[in-house]
Design an enzyme around this catalytic site. Structure first.
Site, PDB file in Angstrom:
ATOM      1  N   TYR A 165      -4.460   5.389  31.231  1.00 19.40           N
ATOM      2  CA  TYR A 165      -3.149   5.384  31.889  1.00 19.40           C
ATOM      3  C   TYR A 165      -3.089   4.207  32.836  1.00 19.40           C
ATOM      4  O   TYR A 165      -4.040   3.947  33.580  1.00 19.40           O
ATOM      5  CB  TYR A 165      -2.948   6.694  32.659  1.00 19.40           C
ATOM      6  CG  TYR A 165      -1.658   6.742  33.464  1.00 19.40           C
ATOM      7  CD1 TYR A 165      -0.420   6.835  32.824  1.00 19.40           C
ATOM      8  CD2 TYR A 165      -1.687   6.708  34.860  1.00 19.40           C
ATOM      9  CE1 TYR A 165       0.762   6.894  33.566  1.00 19.40           C
ATOM     10  CE2 TYR A 165      -0.505   6.778  35.605  1.00 19.40           C
ATOM     11  CZ  TYR A 165       0.714   6.861  34.953  1.00 19.40           C
ATOM     12  OH  TYR A 165       1.876   6.923  35.688  1.00 19.40           O
ATOM     13  N   ASP A 177      -8.266  -2.300  34.972  1.00 13.74           N
ATOM     14  CA  ASP A 177      -7.442  -1.465  35.830  1.00 13.74           C
ATOM     15  C   ASP A 177      -8.387  -0.566  36.630  1.00 13.74           C
ATOM     16  O   ASP A 177      -8.831   0.473  36.155  1.00 13.74           O
ATOM     17  CB  ASP A 177      -6.467  -0.633  34.984  1.00 13.74           C
ATOM     18  CG  ASP A 177      -5.580   0.244  35.857  1.00 13.74           C
ATOM     19  OD1 ASP A 177      -5.830   0.322  37.081  1.00 13.74           O
ATOM     20  OD2 ASP A 177      -4.640   0.855  35.309  1.00 13.74           O
ATOM     21  N   LYS A 222      -4.650   3.154  45.086  1.00 11.29           N
ATOM     22  CA  LYS A 222      -5.295   4.363  45.592  1.00 11.29           C
ATOM     23  C   LYS A 222      -6.164   4.119  46.846  1.00 11.29           C
ATOM     24  O   LYS A 222      -5.611   3.983  47.921  1.00 11.29           O
ATOM     25  CB  LYS A 222      -6.044   5.057  44.458  1.00 11.29           C
ATOM     26  CG  LYS A 222      -5.025   5.466  43.365  1.00 11.29           C
ATOM     27  CD  LYS A 222      -5.473   6.405  42.301  1.00 11.29           C
ATOM     28  CE  LYS A 222      -4.251   6.864  41.503  1.00 11.29           C
ATOM     29  NZ  LYS A 222      -4.333   6.723  40.071  1.00 11.29           N
TER      30      LYS A 222
HETATM   31  C1  LIG Z   1      -3.054   6.108  39.322  1.00 18.58           C
HETATM   32  C2  LIG Z   1      -3.254   5.012  38.361  1.00 18.58           C
HETATM   33  C3  LIG Z   1      -2.256   4.065  38.103  1.00 18.58           C
HETATM   34  C4  LIG Z   1      -0.884   4.168  38.669  1.00 18.58           C
HETATM   35  O1  LIG Z   1      -0.883   4.067  40.059  1.00 18.58           O
HETATM   36  P1  LIG Z   1       0.380   4.631  40.886  1.00 18.58           P
HETATM   37  O2  LIG Z   1       0.051   4.275  42.291  1.00 18.58           O
HETATM   38  O3  LIG Z   1       0.445   6.087  40.604  1.00 18.58           O
HETATM   39  O4  LIG Z   1       1.572   3.896  40.374  1.00 18.58           O
HETATM   40  C5  LIG Z   1      -2.568   3.021  37.264  1.00 18.58           C
HETATM   41  N1  LIG Z   1      -3.768   2.910  36.693  1.00 18.58           N
HETATM   42  C6  LIG Z   1      -4.748   3.802  36.916  1.00 18.58           C
HETATM   43  C7  LIG Z   1      -6.069   3.612  36.271  1.00 18.58           C
HETATM   44  C8  LIG Z   1      -4.515   4.890  37.746  1.00 18.58           C
HETATM   45  O5  LIG Z   1      -5.484   5.800  37.925  1.00 18.58           O
END
Ligand SMILES: *Cc1c(COP(=O)(O)O)cnc(C)c1O
Length: 425
Positions: free
Chosen positions: A142, A237, A265
């Site tokens: 994701y 990511d 995060k």
């Molecule tokens: C949480 C997450 C996102 C999206 O981040 P948001 O702050 O919710 O937009 C993208 N990539 C990864 C791997 C994530 O865990």
């Protein structure tokens, strides 16, 4: 009726599904979504005042636990100086330097407001840098909710992306190719089919968003070599994995350096922050230096920077990670033992302080194997432990997060509840 029930009933009149992010509605586990009144350290309290040991950790940011006194103090100090200026502050430089210290593959970065924004911008940058349009993503990873990443694999061998959400035009995802995670042969096939068209490969180098799934053997190394061969940018990511296993990311842990890194995060310490960074030559394409447009009214927000700086300063402490990761291993070993004791097929995956107990007898190494998990059994487990004061993620396919505020006592208490609930599962 409980206060959470009353609030949820009221919320549903005004907010879509009663929530502002779908997983919070508890749809995949049933039961009553919690409304939270406050949190402190490893504990979270619902609107009825019931206390839980928190393993959601706001889905990743709260690695120090809730309301860490130092982070709180620095936020308070920043607050009185103003909430937002539309001009630069020193905090942005300080946080940028901390991120660079942790991620040597980054020499310049840009702060945004979420992981979604970081990834969306990183893809735009990769396309501009390579002057190519196709991107590759992996099933089960994701990367936020931007249109071209809300793609899923169709049937058939050539994995063109199909829209994974209503409202995403087919033509938006036609340049998103989908590959299975941990399968280098499949990725090779895609490169051989489009040797000069792939701008970037984006991956959660350790996956958190289908539950925790680890890269096997030399997978990341081969991925790095393959992207080099084809002149494709490798985008890690690390929105979830950044600062999770140590002061750095998966890239430091495995020694595989990507071209572009996405963060979020933890770097905001609970405030809305995302970032993308790379070496100078790539980042200089971003406006105002270059032709890749990307902007944000709230980007680099001074309160968010203060929270991020305080959090990362506290994380510059190897001992903290040793303890945190050891406690997470204790939890994992405990769950495995309990599962064996009650004959419950289970695969427990751990990365640093991220953990997922998959209710399956299969080894989980990609999306297909993750999907073999018994979600009904997870739902029963979830509701059982929730009732006894443990707050796990309301989906089989989310990572659990242990924080530095969790004590050994919290872990033992959690395992006692697991034992009791698993006995009757
Ligand atoms: C949480 C997450 C996102 C999206 O981040 P948001 O702050 O919710 O937009 C993208 N990539 C990864 C791997 C994530 O865990």
């Amino acid at each position: 009726m409980s206060q959470s029930q009353l609030l949820f009933a009221e919320a549903q009149k005004h907010l879509v599904g009663g929530v502002n992010s779908p997983v919070r509605a508890f749809k995949s586990v049933g039961g009553q979504p919690l409304f939270i009144s406050r949190a402190e350290g490893a504990y979270i309290y619902d609107a009825d005042g019931k206390k839980y040991i928190d393993y959601v950790g706001s889905y990743g940011p709260m690695i120090l636990g809730h309301v860490h006194p130092k982070v709180l103090k620095d936020i308070e100090t920043a607050l009185v100086n103003g909430f937002c200026f539309g001009a630069s502050t020193e905090g942005e430089i300080i946080l940028a330097k901390l991120v660079k210290e942790a991620f040597p593959s980054i020499s310049m970065l840009r702060f945004v407001n979420s992981g979604t924004e970081a990834v969306m911008s990183a893809i735009r940058l990769a396309r501009a840098y390579t002057k190519r349009e196709k991107i590759v993503k992996f099933s089960g990873c994701y990367h936020g909710h931007s249109d071209f990443l809300l793609a899923e694999a169709g049937s058939g061998l050539m994995t063109y992306g199909l829209p994974a959400s209503a409202g995403v035009p087919e033509k938006t995802v036609k340049d998103t190719l989908i590959a299975p995670y941990n399968n280098i042969a499949a990725l090779k096939e895609i490169f051989e089919a489009f040797p000069e068209e792939i701008a970037g490969v984006i991956i959660e180098p350790v996956v958190g968003n289908m539950g925790v799934v680890l890269p096997e053997g030399d997978y990341l190394k081969e991925l790095r070599a393959l992207t080099h061969t084809y002149g494709t940018l490798l985008i890690f990511d690390e929105v979830m994995t950044g600062f999770r296993i140590g002061f750095g990311g998966v890239q430091n842990h495995y020694g595989i350096l990507p071209d572009i890194t996405c963060l979020g995060k933890v770097i905001g310490g609970g405030m809305p922050v995302g970032a993308y960074g790379a070496k100078k030559e790539i980042m200089e394409l971003v406006a105002p230096l270059g032709p890749v447009y990307q902007a944000g009214t709230l980007s680099g927000n001074p309160i968010a920077m203060a929270a991020g700086i305080a959090t990362l300063e506290l994380l510059k402490n190897p001992e903290l990670y040793v303890q945190l990761n050891t406690r997470t291993q204790t939890l994992a070993t405990g769950i495995r033992t309990i599962a064996t004791k009650y004959n419950i097929p289970m695969h427990v995956a751990v990365h640093g302080s991220m953990i997922t107990p998959f209710f399956t007898g299969n080894k989980v190494f990609d999306y297909t194997t993750a999907k073999t998990a018994d979600t009904e059994r997870y739902a029963k487990f979830f509701n059982g432990i929730l009732a006894q004061g443990i707050f796990p993620p309301p989906s089989q396919f989310e990572a659990w997060f242990v924080s530095a505020a969790h004590t050994d006592q919290d872990i033992y208490q959690t395992l006692e509840v697991f034992d009791e609930v698993c006995k009757n599962l």
